[in-house]
Design a protein around this motif. Sequence first.
Motif, PDB file in Angstrom:
ATOM      1  N   UNK A 113      31.508  16.725 101.368  1.00  0.00           N
ATOM      2  CA  UNK A 113      32.100  15.883 102.410  1.00  0.00           C
ATOM      3  C   UNK A 113      33.607  15.995 102.307  1.00  0.00           C
ATOM      4  N   UNK A 114      34.289  15.691 103.420  1.00  0.00           N
ATOM      5  CA  UNK A 114      35.752  15.692 103.442  1.00  0.00           C
ATOM      6  C   UNK A 114      36.207  14.689 104.485  1.00  0.00           C
ATOM      7  N   UNK A 115      37.078  13.779 104.080  1.00  0.00           N
ATOM      8  CA  UNK A 115      37.624  12.757 104.977  1.00  0.00           C
ATOM      9  C   UNK A 115      39.021  13.199 105.404  1.00  0.00           C
ATOM     10  N   UNK A 116      39.162  13.580 106.649  1.00  0.00           N
ATOM     11  CA  UNK A 116      40.457  14.071 107.152  1.00  0.00           C
ATOM     12  C   UNK A 116      41.538  12.999 107.119  1.00  0.00           C
ATOM     13  N   UNK A 117      41.155  11.745 107.288  1.00  0.00           N
ATOM     14  CA  UNK A 117      42.132  10.651 107.302  1.00  0.00           C
ATOM     15  C   UNK A 117      42.788  10.463 105.931  1.00  0.00           C
ATOM     16  N   UNK A 118      42.005  10.557 104.875  1.00  0.00           N
ATOM     17  CA  UNK A 118      42.547  10.352 103.519  1.00  0.00           C
ATOM     18  C   UNK A 118      42.915  11.654 102.830  1.00  0.00           C
ATOM     19  N   UNK A 119      42.389  12.781 103.324  1.00  0.00           N
ATOM     20  CA  UNK A 119      42.665  14.071 102.702  1.00  0.00           C
ATOM     21  C   UNK A 119      41.916  14.269 101.405  1.00  0.00           C
ATOM     22  N   UNK A 120      40.803  13.573 101.244  1.00  0.00           N
ATOM     23  CA  UNK A 120      40.005  13.694 100.015  1.00  0.00           C
ATOM     24  C   UNK A 120      38.574  14.071 100.353  1.00  0.00           C
ATOM     25  N   UNK A 156      29.430  17.238  91.783  1.00  0.00           N
ATOM     26  CA  UNK A 156      30.554  17.394  92.715  1.00  0.00           C
ATOM     27  C   UNK A 156      31.906  17.343  92.009  1.00  0.00           C
ATOM     28  N   UNK A 157      32.857  18.073  92.572  1.00  0.00           N
ATOM     29  CA  UNK A 157      34.236  18.081  92.095  1.00  0.00           C
ATOM     30  C   UNK A 157      35.118  17.485  93.176  1.00  0.00           C
ATOM     31  N   UNK A 158      36.103  16.712  92.788  1.00  0.00           N
ATOM     32  CA  UNK A 158      37.042  16.149  93.758  1.00  0.00           C
ATOM     33  C   UNK A 158      37.953  17.235  94.303  1.00  0.00           C
ATOM     34  N   UNK A 159      38.347  17.043  95.556  1.00  0.00           N
ATOM     35  CA  UNK A 159      39.323  17.935  96.180  1.00  0.00           C
ATOM     36  C   UNK A 159      40.286  17.074  96.985  1.00  0.00           C
ATOM     37  N   UNK A 160      41.557  17.452  96.956  1.00  0.00           N
ATOM     38  CA  UNK A 160      42.604  16.762  97.704  1.00  0.00           C
ATOM     39  C   UNK A 160      43.261  17.742  98.664  1.00  0.00           C
ATOM     40  N   UNK A 161      43.770  17.228  99.775  1.00  0.00           N
ATOM     41  CA  UNK A 161      44.428  18.054 100.799  1.00  0.00           C
ATOM     42  C   UNK A 161      45.486  18.977 100.185  1.00  0.00           C
ATOM     43  N   UNK A 172      45.471  25.811 107.499  1.00  0.00           N
ATOM     44  CA  UNK A 172      44.604  24.683 107.858  1.00  0.00           C
ATOM     45  C   UNK A 172      44.338  23.840 106.620  1.00  0.00           C
ATOM     46  N   UNK A 173      44.842  22.625 106.595  1.00  0.00           N
ATOM     47  CA  UNK A 173      44.696  21.749 105.432  1.00  0.00           C
ATOM     48  C   UNK A 173      43.527  20.790 105.599  1.00  0.00           C
ATOM     49  N   UNK A 174      42.416  21.299 106.146  1.00  0.00           N
ATOM     50  CA  UNK A 174      41.241  20.466 106.350  1.00  0.00           C
ATOM     51  C   UNK A 174      39.992  21.267 106.014  1.00  0.00           C
TER      52      UNK A 174
END
Length: 68
Positions: free
Chosen positions: A11-18, A29-34, A41-43
Amino acid sequence: MNERLIGFVEWYDRATGRGSIIPLGSTIPLRVNRADIEGDCKSLSAEQQVTFVIELGPTGFEARQVRP
């Protein structure tokens, strides 16, 4: 680790960038940040295949140098 791995965006939340990425052959799962997404493309999108490097962050292992 500096080896590039293949995984899929859980999953990826475009609003939070996480979001989170699941490495191929794993269920953890591994965390990912923008800021860790490479390219113009940063999404990301759910189920998108990506390559990445695993690094130890302040709260555990994270996906870095993520390439869509």
